[in-house]
Design a protein around this motif. Sequence first.
Motif, PDB file in Angstrom:
ATOM      1  N   ALA A  16       0.836  -1.207   0.000  1.00 20.64           N
ATOM      2  CA  ALA A  16       0.000   0.000   0.000  1.00 20.64           C
ATOM      3  C   ALA A  16       0.866   1.250   0.000  1.00 20.64           C
ATOM      4  O   ALA A  16       0.576   2.230  -0.703  1.00 20.64           O
ATOM      5  N   ASP A  17       1.940   1.235   0.778  1.00 22.37           N
ATOM      6  CA  ASP A  17       2.855   2.376   0.807  1.00 22.37           C
ATOM      7  C   ASP A  17       3.549   2.551  -0.542  1.00 22.37           C
ATOM      8  O   ASP A  17       3.772   3.678  -1.000  1.00 22.37           O
ATOM      9  N   ALA A  18       3.902   1.431  -1.173  1.00 19.49           N
ATOM     10  CA  ALA A  18       4.574   1.498  -2.477  1.00 19.49           C
ATOM     11  C   ALA A  18       3.646   2.089  -3.536  1.00 19.49           C
ATOM     12  O   ALA A  18       4.056   2.923  -4.349  1.00 19.49           O
ATOM     13  N   VAL A  19       2.391   1.675  -3.532  1.00 25.10           N
ATOM     14  CA  VAL A  19       1.425   2.217  -4.487  1.00 25.10           C
ATOM     15  C   VAL A  19       1.199   3.704  -4.234  1.00 25.10           C
ATOM     16  O   VAL A  19       1.110   4.502  -5.183  1.00 25.10           O
ATOM     17  N   ALA A  20       1.139   4.091  -2.960  1.00 26.34           N
ATOM     18  CA  ALA A  20       0.974   5.511  -2.633  1.00 26.34           C
ATOM     19  C   ALA A  20       2.155   6.332  -3.147  1.00 26.34           C
ATOM     20  O   ALA A  20       1.990   7.454  -3.631  1.00 26.34           O
ATOM     21  N   HIS A  21       3.349   5.766  -3.059  1.00 25.64           N
ATOM     22  CA  HIS A  21       4.533   6.443  -3.589  1.00 25.64           C
ATOM     23  C   HIS A  21       4.398   6.632  -5.105  1.00 25.64           C
ATOM     24  O   HIS A  21       4.667   7.719  -5.640  1.00 25.64           O
ATOM     25  N   CYS A  22       3.968   5.584  -5.805  1.00 25.88           N
ATOM     26  CA  CYS A  22       3.806   5.671  -7.263  1.00 25.88           C
ATOM     27  C   CYS A  22       2.714   6.668  -7.628  1.00 25.88           C
ATOM     28  O   CYS A  22       2.839   7.397  -8.619  1.00 25.88           O
ATOM     29  N   ARG A  23       1.657   6.698  -6.836  1.00 31.96           N
ATOM     30  CA  ARG A  23       0.606   7.702  -7.058  1.00 31.96           C
ATOM     31  C   ARG A  23       1.179   9.100  -6.969  1.00 31.96           C
ATOM     32  O   ARG A  23       0.896   9.961  -7.814  1.00 31.96           O
ATOM     33  N   ASP A  24       1.990   9.351  -5.954  1.00 28.85           N
ATOM     34  CA  ASP A  24       2.568  10.683  -5.759  1.00 28.85           C
ATOM     35  C   ASP A  24       3.521  11.050  -6.897  1.00 28.85           C
ATOM     36  O   ASP A  24       3.557  12.205  -7.337  1.00 28.85           O
ATOM     37  N   VAL A  25       4.287  10.076  -7.369  1.00 31.55           N
ATOM     38  CA  VAL A  25       5.182  10.323  -8.508  1.00 31.55           C
ATOM     39  C   VAL A  25       4.371  10.717  -9.740  1.00 31.55           C
ATOM     40  O   VAL A  25       4.712  11.671 -10.456  1.00 31.55           O
ATOM     41  N   THR A  26       3.291   9.999  -9.977  1.00 31.16           N
ATOM     42  CA  THR A  26       2.439  10.289 -11.140  1.00 31.16           C
ATOM     43  C   THR A  26       1.824  11.677 -11.028  1.00 31.16           C
ATOM     44  O   THR A  26       1.845  12.463 -11.982  1.00 31.16           O
ATOM     45  N   ARG A  27       1.300  11.982  -9.867  1.00 35.05           N
ATOM     46  CA  ARG A  27       0.633  13.278  -9.668  1.00 35.05           C
ATOM     47  C   ARG A  27       1.621  14.433  -9.789  1.00 35.05           C
ATOM     48  O   ARG A  27       1.285  15.490 -10.328  1.00 35.05           O
ATOM     49  N   LEU A  28       2.848  14.234  -9.325  1.00 37.85           N
ATOM     50  CA  LEU A  28       3.857  15.290  -9.367  1.00 37.85           C
ATOM     51  C   LEU A  28       4.359  15.546 -10.780  1.00 37.85           C
ATOM     52  O   LEU A  28       4.517  16.696 -11.194  1.00 37.85           O
ATOM     53  N   HIS A  29       4.606  14.474 -11.528  1.00 33.60           N
ATOM     54  CA  HIS A  29       5.311  14.617 -12.802  1.00 33.60           C
ATOM     55  C   HIS A  29       4.397  14.710 -14.023  1.00 33.60           C
ATOM     56  O   HIS A  29       4.846  15.180 -15.070  1.00 33.60           O
ATOM     57  N   SER A  30       3.174  14.246 -13.925  1.00 34.25           N
ATOM     58  CA  SER A  30       2.273  14.342 -15.084  1.00 34.25           C
ATOM     59  C   SER A  30       0.843  14.511 -14.607  1.00 34.25           C
ATOM     60  O   SER A  30       0.120  13.526 -14.402  1.00 34.25           O
ATOM     61  N   LYS A  31       0.440  15.746 -14.448  1.00 33.71           N
ATOM     62  CA  LYS A  31      -0.929  16.018 -14.009  1.00 33.71           C
ATOM     63  C   LYS A  31      -1.933  15.529 -15.040  1.00 33.71           C
ATOM     64  O   LYS A  31      -3.046  15.129 -14.698  1.00 33.71           O
ATOM     65  N   THR A  32      -1.549  15.546 -16.332  1.00 30.92           N
ATOM     66  CA  THR A  32      -2.444  15.068 -17.375  1.00 30.92           C
ATOM     67  C   THR A  32      -2.654  13.566 -17.273  1.00 30.92           C
ATOM     68  O   THR A  32      -3.780  13.073 -17.300  1.00 30.92           O
ATOM     69  N   PHE A  33      -1.573  12.806 -17.140  1.00 33.00           N
ATOM     70  CA  PHE A  33      -1.682  11.357 -17.001  1.00 33.00           C
ATOM     71  C   PHE A  33      -2.421  11.011 -15.714  1.00 33.00           C
ATOM     72  O   PHE A  33      -3.247  10.093 -15.687  1.00 33.00           O
ATOM     73  N   TYR A  34      -2.138  11.758 -14.667  1.00 31.38           N
ATOM     74  CA  TYR A  34      -2.792  11.491 -13.383  1.00 31.38           C
ATOM     75  C   TYR A  34      -4.299  11.710 -13.490  1.00 31.38           C
ATOM     76  O   TYR A  34      -5.092  10.925 -12.951  1.00 31.38           O
ATOM     77  N   LEU A  35      -4.708  12.781 -14.187  1.00 27.52           N
ATOM     78  CA  LEU A  35      -6.132  13.037 -14.363  1.00 27.52           C
ATOM     79  C   LEU A  35      -6.798  11.851 -15.040  1.00 27.52           C
ATOM     80  O   LEU A  35      -7.850  11.368 -14.582  1.00 27.52           O
ATOM     81  N   GLY A  36      -6.208  11.355 -16.109  1.00 24.65           N
ATOM     82  CA  GLY A  36      -6.782  10.203 -16.789  1.00 24.65           C
ATOM     83  C   GLY A  36      -6.812   8.967 -15.904  1.00 24.65           C
ATOM     84  O   GLY A  36      -7.788   8.207 -15.917  1.00 24.65           O
TER      85      GLY A  36
END
Length: 305
Positions: A16-36
């Motif tokens: 769960a912590d690892a997935v949360a880390h990946c979520r944060d990486v996605t949100r930080l580096h690509s707001k467009t990809f994160y939105l999708g």
Amino acid sequence: MTTNATPLPPAQTCLADAVAHCRDVTRLHSKTFYLGSRFFPAQERAAVWAVYAACRDGDDIADELTGHDAVTQLDGWWARMQVAFAGLPDPQPDGTHPIDTALSWAAQTYPIPLSAFGELHEGLRMDLNGHSYQTMDDLTLYCRRVAGVVGFMIAPISGYSGGERTLQHALMLGQAMQLTNILRDVGEDLERGRVYLPADLMTEYGVSGADLQRGIVTPEYRALMRHLSALARDWYKQGRTGIPMLHGSARLAVQTAARAYEGILDDLERADFDNFRRRAYVSGPRKLLMLPQAWWELRGFMARA
């Protein structure tokens, strides 16, 4: 106050912590990809974040490091990807990188092809080797390797119909996004000593390397940008025809990301193709305004499928 909630086992907590880390990486580096990504169901969303973070990890090495250290670290990244796909033991808080933990889970849960990460590795090595792009075919190969193959990673997570044809549409969509990145980042890439614009097209349109270094948006440069922007839009058009073949809410997820990404081209065109002094982007409010359009376009694709 006491609670009767049972704590998660260590392995699940670590995942769960690892997935949360990946979520944060996605949100930080690509707001467009994160939105999708927000439109995927929860488990698929976690796998999508793991894939994005793993790709970003390699991309950061190619962008931020140089020389022998960069090559060594990138080869180390590729070795980590292979270990993750081989199946890490149950996640433990033992210092394993959270991206590796999340990717290992994703690869064991969905039929994500390791070969796609192998192609990505080759594409990132092109950056480190100072690869020059003489023709559009050269650039297309690069776009395939560093972004097109991401479609091969995402489609198995959502599930899809149509076999190889659907994967080729996913490839085109990823290539369109990468070509968009290249057109957006011409000025930034020059600062890194990188030129992705094909030499034969530059010659055809009368744009020299010295012109690029001066950072002047000439009529010839605008014509070159207009040509490549039109090509990217054609790739988006081809890629979108495969979206109805994806399963479930992945259709809206991919359509939203593609529409928002293509909006970067709209902003670049509004700026008269000045990508030396400004970075084209799509604001948060504009992305939200695109959601109804993305949904409406998707309805049309589904009706024609």
